[in-house]
Each structure stands twice: as structure tokens, then as C-alpha cells.
Design a protein around this motif. Sequence first.
Motif, PDB file in Angstrom:
ATOM      1  N   THR A  89      28.658  25.955 -87.647  1.00  0.00           N
ATOM      2  CA  THR A  89      28.947  26.318 -86.271  1.00  0.00           C
ATOM      3  C   THR A  89      27.880  27.278 -85.770  1.00  0.00           C
ATOM      4  O   THR A  89      27.467  28.192 -86.485  1.00  0.00           O
ATOM      5  CB  THR A  89      30.327  27.006 -86.163  1.00  0.00           C
ATOM      6  N   ILE A  90      27.412  27.050 -84.548  1.00  0.00           N
ATOM      7  CA  ILE A  90      26.450  27.957 -83.922  1.00  0.00           C
ATOM      8  C   ILE A  90      26.882  28.216 -82.478  1.00  0.00           C
ATOM      9  O   ILE A  90      27.723  27.494 -81.930  1.00  0.00           O
ATOM     10  CB  ILE A  90      25.014  27.391 -83.937  1.00  0.00           C
ATOM     11  N   THR A  91      26.305  29.243 -81.891  1.00  0.00           N
ATOM     12  CA  THR A  91      26.501  29.513 -80.473  1.00  0.00           C
ATOM     13  C   THR A  91      25.150  29.406 -79.783  1.00  0.00           C
ATOM     14  O   THR A  91      24.170  30.028 -80.216  1.00  0.00           O
ATOM     15  CB  THR A  91      27.094  30.913 -80.243  1.00  0.00           C
ATOM     16  N   VAL A  92      25.096  28.589 -78.736  1.00  0.00           N
ATOM     17  CA  VAL A  92      23.883  28.434 -77.935  1.00  0.00           C
ATOM     18  C   VAL A  92      24.277  28.615 -76.477  1.00  0.00           C
ATOM     19  O   VAL A  92      25.101  27.845 -75.961  1.00  0.00           O
ATOM     20  CB  VAL A  92      23.223  27.058 -78.134  1.00  0.00           C
ATOM     21  N   GLY A  93      23.733  29.630 -75.830  1.00  0.00           N
ATOM     22  CA  GLY A  93      24.126  29.909 -74.455  1.00  0.00           C
ATOM     23  C   GLY A  93      25.616  30.171 -74.385  1.00  0.00           C
ATOM     24  O   GLY A  93      26.154  30.997 -75.127  1.00  0.00           O
ATOM     25  N   ASP A  94      26.297  29.442 -73.516  1.00  0.00           N
ATOM     26  CA  ASP A  94      27.746  29.597 -73.350  1.00  0.00           C
ATOM     27  C   ASP A  94      28.552  28.654 -74.232  1.00  0.00           C
ATOM     28  O   ASP A  94      29.769  28.555 -74.072  1.00  0.00           O
ATOM     29  CB  ASP A  94      28.135  29.366 -71.878  1.00  0.00           C
ATOM     30  N   TRP A  95      27.886  27.962 -75.146  1.00  0.00           N
ATOM     31  CA  TRP A  95      28.560  26.940 -75.946  1.00  0.00           C
ATOM     32  C   TRP A  95      28.723  27.356 -77.403  1.00  0.00           C
ATOM     33  O   TRP A  95      27.796  27.858 -78.034  1.00  0.00           O
ATOM     34  CB  TRP A  95      27.784  25.630 -75.883  1.00  0.00           C
ATOM     35  N   HIS A  96      29.911  27.066 -77.923  1.00  0.00           N
ATOM     36  CA  HIS A  96      30.251  27.180 -79.338  1.00  0.00           C
ATOM     37  C   HIS A  96      30.197  25.749 -79.866  1.00  0.00           C
ATOM     38  O   HIS A  96      30.963  24.888 -79.417  1.00  0.00           O
ATOM     39  CB  HIS A  96      31.663  27.762 -79.435  1.00  0.00           C
ATOM     40  N   MET A 108      16.783   9.946 -90.125  1.00  0.00           N
ATOM     41  CA  MET A 108      16.556  11.302 -90.629  1.00  0.00           C
ATOM     42  C   MET A 108      17.886  12.029 -90.734  1.00  0.00           C
ATOM     43  O   MET A 108      18.690  11.996 -89.793  1.00  0.00           O
ATOM     44  CB  MET A 108      15.636  12.080 -89.683  1.00  0.00           C
ATOM     45  N   GLY A 109      18.101  12.690 -91.860  1.00  0.00           N
ATOM     46  CA  GLY A 109      19.320  13.479 -91.997  1.00  0.00           C
ATOM     47  C   GLY A 109      20.570  12.630 -92.014  1.00  0.00           C
ATOM     48  O   GLY A 109      20.554  11.467 -92.415  1.00  0.00           O
ATOM     49  N   HIS A 110      21.654  13.229 -91.580  1.00  0.00           N
ATOM     50  CA  HIS A 110      22.977  12.617 -91.648  1.00  0.00           C
ATOM     51  C   HIS A 110      23.541  12.488 -90.237  1.00  0.00           C
ATOM     52  O   HIS A 110      23.394  13.403 -89.430  1.00  0.00           O
ATOM     53  CB  HIS A 110      23.892  13.521 -92.490  1.00  0.00           C
ATOM     54  N   PRO A 111      24.184  11.364 -89.900  1.00  0.00           N
ATOM     55  CA  PRO A 111      24.804  11.248 -88.578  1.00  0.00           C
ATOM     56  C   PRO A 111      25.938  12.257 -88.418  1.00  0.00           C
ATOM     57  O   PRO A 111      26.553  12.670 -89.407  1.00  0.00           O
ATOM     58  CB  PRO A 111      25.327   9.812 -88.547  1.00  0.00           C
ATOM     59  N   ALA A 112      26.213  12.627 -87.186  1.00  0.00           N
ATOM     60  CA  ALA A 112      27.185  13.690 -86.951  1.00  0.00           C
ATOM     61  C   ALA A 112      27.949  13.469 -85.653  1.00  0.00           C
ATOM     62  O   ALA A 112      27.575  12.647 -84.813  1.00  0.00           O
ATOM     63  CB  ALA A 112      26.468  15.042 -86.890  1.00  0.00           C
ATOM     64  N   GLY A 113      29.017  14.226 -85.527  1.00  0.00           N
ATOM     65  CA  GLY A 113      29.715  14.400 -84.260  1.00  0.00           C
ATOM     66  C   GLY A 113      29.693  15.881 -83.938  1.00  0.00           C
ATOM     67  O   GLY A 113      29.216  16.704 -84.736  1.00  0.00           O
ATOM     68  N   PHE A 114      30.195  16.242 -82.756  1.00  0.00           N
ATOM     69  CA  PHE A 114      30.224  17.644 -82.350  1.00  0.00           C
ATOM     70  C   PHE A 114      31.582  18.023 -81.769  1.00  0.00           C
ATOM     71  O   PHE A 114      32.189  17.238 -81.033  1.00  0.00           O
ATOM     72  CB  PHE A 114      29.166  17.919 -81.275  1.00  0.00           C
ATOM     73  N   ILE A 115      32.019  19.229 -82.099  1.00  0.00           N
ATOM     74  CA  ILE A 115      33.146  19.854 -81.400  1.00  0.00           C
ATOM     75  C   ILE A 115      32.548  20.937 -80.520  1.00  0.00           C
ATOM     76  O   ILE A 115      31.835  21.829 -81.006  1.00  0.00           O
ATOM     77  CB  ILE A 115      34.169  20.434 -82.385  1.00  0.00           C
ATOM     78  N   LEU A 116      32.808  20.851 -79.244  1.00  0.00           N
ATOM     79  CA  LEU A 116      32.141  21.679 -78.243  1.00  0.00           C
ATOM     80  C   LEU A 116      33.148  22.514 -77.471  1.00  0.00           C
ATOM     81  O   LEU A 116      34.131  21.981 -76.942  1.00  0.00           O
ATOM     82  CB  LEU A 116      31.374  20.780 -77.259  1.00  0.00           C
ATOM     83  N   LYS A 117      32.891  23.809 -77.394  1.00  0.00           N
ATOM     84  CA  LYS A 117      33.749  24.714 -76.629  1.00  0.00           C
ATOM     85  C   LYS A 117      32.876  25.585 -75.736  1.00  0.00           C
ATOM     86  O   LYS A 117      31.940  26.234 -76.225  1.00  0.00           O
ATOM     87  CB  LYS A 117      34.574  25.613 -77.563  1.00  0.00           C
ATOM     88  N   HIS A 118      33.188  25.610 -74.451  1.00  0.00           N
ATOM     89  CA  HIS A 118      32.438  26.427 -73.493  1.00  0.00           C
ATOM     90  C   HIS A 118      33.151  27.750 -73.274  1.00  0.00           C
ATOM     91  O   HIS A 118      34.386  27.801 -73.194  1.00  0.00           O
ATOM     92  CB  HIS A 118      32.302  25.672 -72.165  1.00  0.00           C
ATOM     93  N   ARG A 119      32.382  28.803 -73.144  1.00  0.00           N
ATOM     94  CA  ARG A 119      32.927  30.153 -73.024  1.00  0.00           C
ATOM     95  C   ARG A 119      33.856  30.309 -71.812  1.00  0.00           C
ATOM     96  O   ARG A 119      34.843  31.030 -71.866  1.00  0.00           O
ATOM     97  CB  ARG A 119      31.773  31.137 -72.917  1.00  0.00           C
ATOM     98  N   GLU A 120      33.555  29.620 -70.712  1.00  0.00           N
ATOM     99  CA  GLU A 120      34.295  29.835 -69.469  1.00  0.00           C
ATOM    100  C   GLU A 120      35.416  28.831 -69.228  1.00  0.00           C
ATOM    101  O   GLU A 120      36.227  29.021 -68.336  1.00  0.00           O
ATOM    102  CB  GLU A 120      33.339  29.809 -68.276  1.00  0.00           C
ATOM    103  N   PHE A 121      35.417  27.736 -69.973  1.00  0.00           N
ATOM    104  CA  PHE A 121      36.399  26.677 -69.739  1.00  0.00           C
ATOM    105  C   PHE A 121      37.326  26.548 -70.937  1.00  0.00           C
ATOM    106  O   PHE A 121      36.888  26.554 -72.082  1.00  0.00           O
ATOM    107  CB  PHE A 121      35.702  25.339 -69.480  1.00  0.00           C
ATOM    108  N   ASN A 122      38.574  26.401 -70.660  1.00  0.00           N
ATOM    109  CA  ASN A 122      39.579  26.301 -71.717  1.00  0.00           C
ATOM    110  C   ASN A 122      39.731  24.850 -72.177  1.00  0.00           C
ATOM    111  O   ASN A 122      40.804  24.257 -72.065  1.00  0.00           O
ATOM    112  CB  ASN A 122      40.914  26.855 -71.211  1.00  0.00           C
ATOM    113  N   LYS A 123      38.620  24.270 -72.638  1.00  0.00           N
ATOM    114  CA  LYS A 123      38.609  22.887 -73.089  1.00  0.00           C
ATOM    115  C   LYS A 123      37.866  22.792 -74.416  1.00  0.00           C
ATOM    116  O   LYS A 123      36.822  23.418 -74.606  1.00  0.00           O
ATOM    117  CB  LYS A 123      37.889  21.988 -72.087  1.00  0.00           C
ATOM    118  N   THR A 124      38.390  21.988 -75.324  1.00  0.00           N
ATOM    119  CA  THR A 124      37.696  21.671 -76.571  1.00  0.00           C
ATOM    120  C   THR A 124      37.390  20.179 -76.568  1.00  0.00           C
ATOM    121  O   THR A 124      38.300  19.352 -76.434  1.00  0.00           O
ATOM    122  CB  THR A 124      38.552  22.036 -77.791  1.00  0.00           C
TER     123      THR A 124
END
Length: 212
Positions: A89-96, A108-124
Amino acid sequence: MKITYFGHSAFLIEDLLTDPFLSGNPKCRTTPDEVSCNIICLTHDHDDHLGDAFEIGKRNNAVIVAIHEIAKYADSEGLRTEGMNIGGTITVGDWHIKMVEALHSSNMGHPAGFILKHREFNKTIYHAGDTGLFSDMRLIGDEGIDIAMLPIGDRYTMGIKDAIKAVDLIKPKLVVPAHYGTFPEIAVEPGDLKKECPVKVEIFQLGEEKYI
């Protein structure tokens, strides 16, 4: 939260862009120079996901977030990068941003998905990338997913039947179908998902913006 769909797996979620396959997409009506963003999340490096990421990234001075090997390659091309790996997990700008498993392939590497949470919006948001069904999606569901962006095109990813099984595991409040209709091989009808899915399905037209 404003979400724009450019086709295939490319979404602009506020200032975060995913898998920007635009200029090579025969159905996409948006050109790379029309897109502004601060972050680009790449699920893997197949051409229909890496797409125009480097061009858009350089023009916007955006940060490329990707698996370690893709990030290293992007860095060698002069882009700003944040490399990571599955479970991290990392934080970039307003995103977790949390990187999660995807069952697929990648050069290259391994395929992935993302779980994204924005600092100002109550959405995952869960952007599944290209994946088949896997039982540990239940653990992704434990994150409390509001919006699941799931591939439904079949052949290279889950089809509609398995996407519905994925919904049963993830238990999102809303599903947004992706990775369908771009090529004849993945020509499925998203309305069929809507008919069978136990939760609300939001179908985007190409280039459409919605507030969710």
C-alpha cells in the motif's frame, strides 16, 4: 466522485487514470492529449493496458504506479514512478493505493488489481484489471468495496457468469463492467450482467462522465 470511461479498462477517477488504452482502441473517441491526470495506475503491461500511459504521463508530469518491474522500465524512460508489489500500500497525492492479486499474464512483473481510496470521498474502488475468478476475492471484499470495476469480456478474463460469482465474493455496492466490446473476441452484452447481477450495475457509454 467523478468517473469517466474511455473504453476497455481505462477509467479516469477524479485525477487518477487506469490502463489508458486510447489511441490503439478502435472504439475509443478520446485522444491521449485530451486527458489530464496526476496519477496513472497500470495493472499490467499488455498493449491494451499500458497503451498511452507514457505519453500521457510525460505530458501531465503524472506519477506511474505499477508493479516494480514496469515502474523500473517507466523510470528508465524518464517518467515519475512509484513501484510496488502485491499486498503493498502506498499514498500518492490524495489517493491510498493498495495493489492486489490478479490471475492473468504480463510481460514484465506480475498482473495486478488495485484498491483505491480517495482522501476526500467516502468510496472504496476495486479495479480488478484483467483477471479470472479466484476465491481470495473474498478477502478483497473485506476491504469494504463500494465500486467494483470488473472485466466481463470472457476469453482473456472473466466472462459474465464468473463476474457474477466474483460479485458474490466481493459484495460491492455497485458494479461497473469493463474490458468488453473492444474487439470481436470480447463482444459481450453488458446488459446481460445487469439482468443477473445481485447488486446495481452502472454501464458507461464510451467517453461518458458520471458522478457516483
